[in-house]
Enzyme design. Structure first.
Site, mmCIF file in Angstrom:
data_model
loop_
_atom_site.group_PDB
_atom_site.id
_atom_site.type_symbol
_atom_site.label_atom_id
_atom_site.label_comp_id
_atom_site.label_asym_id
_atom_site.label_seq_id
_atom_site.Cartn_x
_atom_site.Cartn_y
_atom_site.Cartn_z
ATOM 1 N N ASP A 1 0.825 -1.207 0.000
ATOM 2 C CA ASP A 1 0.000 0.000 0.000
ATOM 3 C C ASP A 1 0.858 1.256 0.000
ATOM 4 O O ASP A 1 0.548 2.240 -0.677
ATOM 5 C CB ASP A 1 -0.921 0.024 1.222
ATOM 6 C CG ASP A 1 -2.069 -0.957 1.089
ATOM 7 O OD1 ASP A 1 -2.289 -1.474 -0.019
ATOM 8 O OD2 ASP A 1 -2.751 -1.206 2.101
ATOM 9 N N ASP B 1 8.671 3.391 8.288
ATOM 10 C CA ASP B 1 8.177 3.242 9.658
ATOM 11 C C ASP B 1 7.647 1.848 9.962
ATOM 12 O O ASP B 1 7.288 1.568 11.104
ATOM 13 C CB ASP B 1 7.133 4.313 9.995
ATOM 14 C CG ASP B 1 5.814 4.167 9.257
ATOM 15 O OD1 ASP B 1 5.709 3.312 8.347
ATOM 16 O OD2 ASP B 1 4.873 4.923 9.579
ATOM 17 N N CYS C 1 1.233 4.871 11.935
ATOM 18 C CA CYS C 1 0.607 5.393 10.711
ATOM 19 C C CYS C 1 -0.624 6.251 10.985
ATOM 20 O O CYS C 1 -0.963 7.105 10.169
ATOM 21 C CB CYS C 1 0.198 4.243 9.789
ATOM 22 S SG CYS C 1 1.528 3.146 9.303
#
Length: 377
Positions: A220, A226, A366
């Site tokens: 995605d 991260d 996120c």
């Protein structure tokens, strides 16, 4: 207020995430093509994350007009809820990258910080070439809205970049992945050198460490850093790891380990690497996939491997909020708790179930965006 030129020229830099925060920003999930069963389970997960963070620092959650009352009803009373339209709730990537400028106060080493923010351009992680949804116009306004609400000066930026694609140590070093920032679906007209220059100018860093790839299955975002690696403190990084040589993640972790082992930071320090094992391979179930309503978002299919990583955690004031993926007896969750507790002995590590969030394509880091404190430090 918009500021002209790059932040470096004005003396601003991106601080490390472990530095003091004034608050945390989050969105509120609702789109049914990304969050199953009309986001019922995702909203419960977001409530848990917001509640955990609010024990350490103030939290603001932004919800759409149709969802404001629902969000207010579910969230703890100490969490501020404001109305804001959005396409989805990934505030790490759509919110601003906050910057600070340190000013000496009184000549005694005390500092008062000025605050600003970079408003990157957002294209839904790839635009027409692999983006997660086709209409991202509302998301592209979120950073500007947050900066307006807080009356924080804005640095507009045409570079397409998401906050989850960068990590900094606050002392001049940035870490990112080639898989994401050099992907042609972001800034295909720019060279490696040109993108690195933009990072140096807008984050005010002196060195960029490029890892080849992100976490396996993180399609995605095209491999956001991260999910695979972050700074724990200057000179120390945490790396997603597996000892299973037949796992597709193994080669990616070894690649990153080799780059990090042969790198120094902006201060010339060798990097100490803390290995944080990924959980056992997790896959979207048929029940979970069937709970999604088709829309303009990227289809999510049963059997898809989930990009699950414990590295995707949030630094709160005096705390670490990290995801778990198993039950109370899960050995991988227990190991993650042990590693994080040993790595951050001065912080309380709180583990929150992360499966519902990873089903949507990310995790705790996120969905959060820290706003640095500006009081004397």
């Amino acid at each position: 207020m918009d500021l002209e030129g790059a932040p470096r020229r004005h003396g601003y830099h991106m601080p490390a995430e472990w530095e003091p925060h004034s608050q945390c920003w989050m969105g509120w999930p609702e789109r049914p093509d990304n969050w199953r069963d009309d986001a019922f389970y995702a909203q419960r997960a977001f409530v848990q994350v917001a509640g955990a963070i609010s024990e350490f620092e103030p939290v603001t959650v932004c919800a759409s007009r149709d969802q404001w009352e629902n969000a207010r009803r579910q969230l703890p009373s100490n969490v501020r809820v404001i109305e804001m339209s959005m396409n989805d709730a990934w505030f790490r990537d759509t919110g601003p990258t906050f910057l600070v400028k340190d000013n000496d106060v009184g000549g005694f080493g005390n500092k008062l910080r000025d605050l600003a923010g970079v408003d990157w351009t957002f294209n839904s992680w790839g635009g027409s070439e692999g983006g997660c949804y086709q209409d991202w116009r509302l998301d592209n306004l979120i950073a500007r809205k947050i900066l307006d609400i807080e009356k924080v000066p804005r640095f507009p930026q045409t570079l397409i970049l998401e906050g989850g694609s960068i990590h900094v140590d606050g002392e001049g070093t940035c870490i990112t992945t080639e898989e994401c920032l050099l992907n042609k679906n972001r800034n295909g007209h720019l060279t490696h050198e040109q993108i690195e220059l933009q990072l140096k100018e807008y984050l005010n860093v002196q060195k960029v460490i490029w890892l080849p790839r992100g976490l396996y299955g993180d399609d995605d975002t095209n491999g956001h850093v991260d999910n695979i690696c972050c700074f724990a403190r200057p000179g120390v990084v945490i790396l997603a790891w597996t000892d299973e040589k037949d796992d597709p993640q193994y080669d990616r972790s070894v690649e990153a380990y080799n780059v990090l082992t042969n790198s120094t930071d902006a201060k010339g320090r060798d990097l100490r690497i803390v290995k944080l094992h990924i959980p056992y391979a997790l896959y979207m179930t048929k029940e979970e996939a069937d709970g999604l309503t088709p829309g303009d978002g990227k289809p999510r299919e049963a059997g898809t491997r989930l990009a699950a990583s414990y590295v995707n955690f949030y630094f709160a004031n005096n705390g670490i909020i990290a995801p778990s993926f198993g039950d109370e007896h899960d050995e991988y969750d227990k190991n993650a708790l042990e590693v994080l507790t040993a790595t951050f002995p001065d912080r309380k590590v709180v583990i929150i179930p992360g499966r519902e969030i990873v089903l949507g394509g990310g995790n705790i880091h996120c969905i959060t965006q820290q706003q640095p404190a500006v009081s004397a430090v």
